[in-house]
Design a protein around this motif. Structure first.
Motif, PDB file in Angstrom:
ATOM      1  N   ILE A  38       0.833  -1.208   0.000  1.00  0.00           N
ATOM      2  CA  ILE A  38       0.000   0.000   0.000  1.00  0.00           C
ATOM      3  C   ILE A  38       0.865   1.254   0.000  1.00  0.00           C
ATOM      4  O   ILE A  38       0.641   2.198  -0.778  1.00  0.00           O
ATOM      5  N   GLU A  39       1.887   1.277   0.846  1.00  0.00           N
ATOM      6  CA  GLU A  39       2.725   2.466   0.990  1.00  0.00           C
ATOM      7  C   GLU A  39       3.542   2.763  -0.258  1.00  0.00           C
ATOM      8  O   GLU A  39       3.884   3.921  -0.528  1.00  0.00           O
ATOM      9  N   ASN A  40       3.841   1.732  -1.060  1.00  0.00           N
ATOM     10  CA  ASN A  40       4.674   1.916  -2.252  1.00  0.00           C
ATOM     11  C   ASN A  40       3.858   2.127  -3.524  1.00  0.00           C
ATOM     12  O   ASN A  40       4.408   2.091  -4.629  1.00  0.00           O
ATOM     13  N   THR A  41       2.572   2.358  -3.379  1.00  0.00           N
ATOM     14  CA  THR A  41       1.702   2.605  -4.528  1.00  0.00           C
ATOM     15  C   THR A  41       1.511   4.104  -4.718  1.00  0.00           C
ATOM     16  O   THR A  41       1.286   4.837  -3.755  1.00  0.00           O
ATOM     17  N   GLU A  42       1.613   4.561  -5.954  1.00  0.00           N
ATOM     18  CA  GLU A  42       1.382   5.977  -6.246  1.00  0.00           C
ATOM     19  C   GLU A  42      -0.055   6.349  -5.918  1.00  0.00           C
ATOM     20  O   GLU A  42      -0.991   5.635  -6.284  1.00  0.00           O
ATOM     21  N   GLN A  43      -0.218   7.472  -5.267  1.00  0.00           N
ATOM     22  CA  GLN A  43      -1.536   7.871  -4.776  1.00  0.00           C
ATOM     23  C   GLN A  43      -2.049   9.090  -5.544  1.00  0.00           C
ATOM     24  O   GLN A  43      -2.201  10.173  -5.011  1.00  0.00           O
ATOM     25  N   ASP A  44      -2.328   8.880  -6.824  1.00  0.00           N
ATOM     26  CA  ASP A  44      -2.750  10.006  -7.650  1.00  0.00           C
ATOM     27  C   ASP A  44      -4.126   9.780  -8.286  1.00  0.00           C
ATOM     28  O   ASP A  44      -4.510  10.461  -9.217  1.00  0.00           O
ATOM     29  N   GLU A  45      -4.889   8.823  -7.764  1.00  0.00           N
ATOM     30  CA  GLU A  45      -6.209   8.539  -8.329  1.00  0.00           C
ATOM     31  C   GLU A  45      -7.312   9.026  -7.400  1.00  0.00           C
ATOM     32  O   GLU A  45      -7.084   9.318  -6.231  1.00  0.00           O
TER      33      GLU A  45
END
Length: 239
Positions: free
Chosen positions: A34-41
């Protein structure tokens, strides 16, 4: 593992608690994913009070193989007599500084692909680009929720409180119901454990008093397809 006891508890009381569904290492892998996923959605929501990821498996595809470990697959195979599938996956992170209270309620809304006027579908919502609706009662009765706990959760950091057997009373007008606090049960759950719950079970959570996190992955399963042209906004077949 034999989950028959949990299945019977779920049917009778509306909830059941599991321990050791995930090891410490598996929990760490889930959190790292979860922490290594890009959070731009649009699916990612972050504030001082809450960090949440809607449509978790769509937003973080790599997490599916971590969530559906051998124990969860075995659990679902024993819980479900028919071909159930995943209809909702949300990650909740209640930060240590967050301190909000959730009153007793039932989970009456499902996530769908669009808004369509259909008989027995009511109370439409549209939040953050997602449609929600209250479906026919049978769909709610046959929903099973699995709440995976990534932190130890107790009365001091917002563990769920439930009213046992309340799921058998159908949809309840909470504001006009005299809830007996003597019947409350606090669901203390260890890290890596899980809670099974029927969405019609009355549940609540208190404010956090110990400053510790409560990170939870909320999964909902069902066996019903919706009346056309509606469909579930999430669909993940269990292997």
């Amino acid at each position: 593992m034999n989950y028959l006891k949990n299945k019977l508890e779920l049917e009778e009381n509306g909830f059941s608690i599991l321990t050791d569904l995930y090891s410490d290492n598996e929990v760490s892998q889930i959190l790292n994913c979860i922490e290594n996923t890009e959070q731009d959605e649009n699916s990612f929501m972050k504030s001082k009070d809450l960090f949440a990821i809607r449509q978790l498996i769509k937003s973080v595809p790599k997490i599916s193989s971590l969530l559906f470990n051998e124990k969860l697959i075995e659990l679902t195979s024993q819980l479900f007599k028919e071909n159930y599938f995943l209809t909702k996956a949300i990650y909740f992170d209640k930060p240590s500084e967050s301190n909000w209270f959730v009153p007793f309620h039932q989970d009456l809304s499902i996530s769908v692909n669009k808004k369509v006027e259909l008989e027995n579908y009511s109370n439409w919502t549209f939040k953050k680009g997602f449609y929600g609706v209250q479906p026919p009662l049978k769909i709610l009765q046959d929903t099973i929720t699995v709440r995976i706990h990534l932190d130890k959760t107790d009365r001091y950091n917002g563990a769920l409180k439930v009213i046992p057997k309340s799921h058998s009373n159908g949809i309840i007008r909470v504001e006009s119901t005299d809830l007996n606090s003597e019947n409350e049960f606090i669901c203390n759950i260890d890290k890596g454990g899980a809670m099974l719950m029927k969405p019609l079970t009355l549940h609540s959570s208190n404010r956090t008093t110990n400053g510790k996190k409560r990170r939870v992955i909320h999964l909902e399963f069902n066996k019903h397809y919706l009346d056309k042209p509606l469909s579930w906004s999430e669909y993940y077949k269990i292997s």
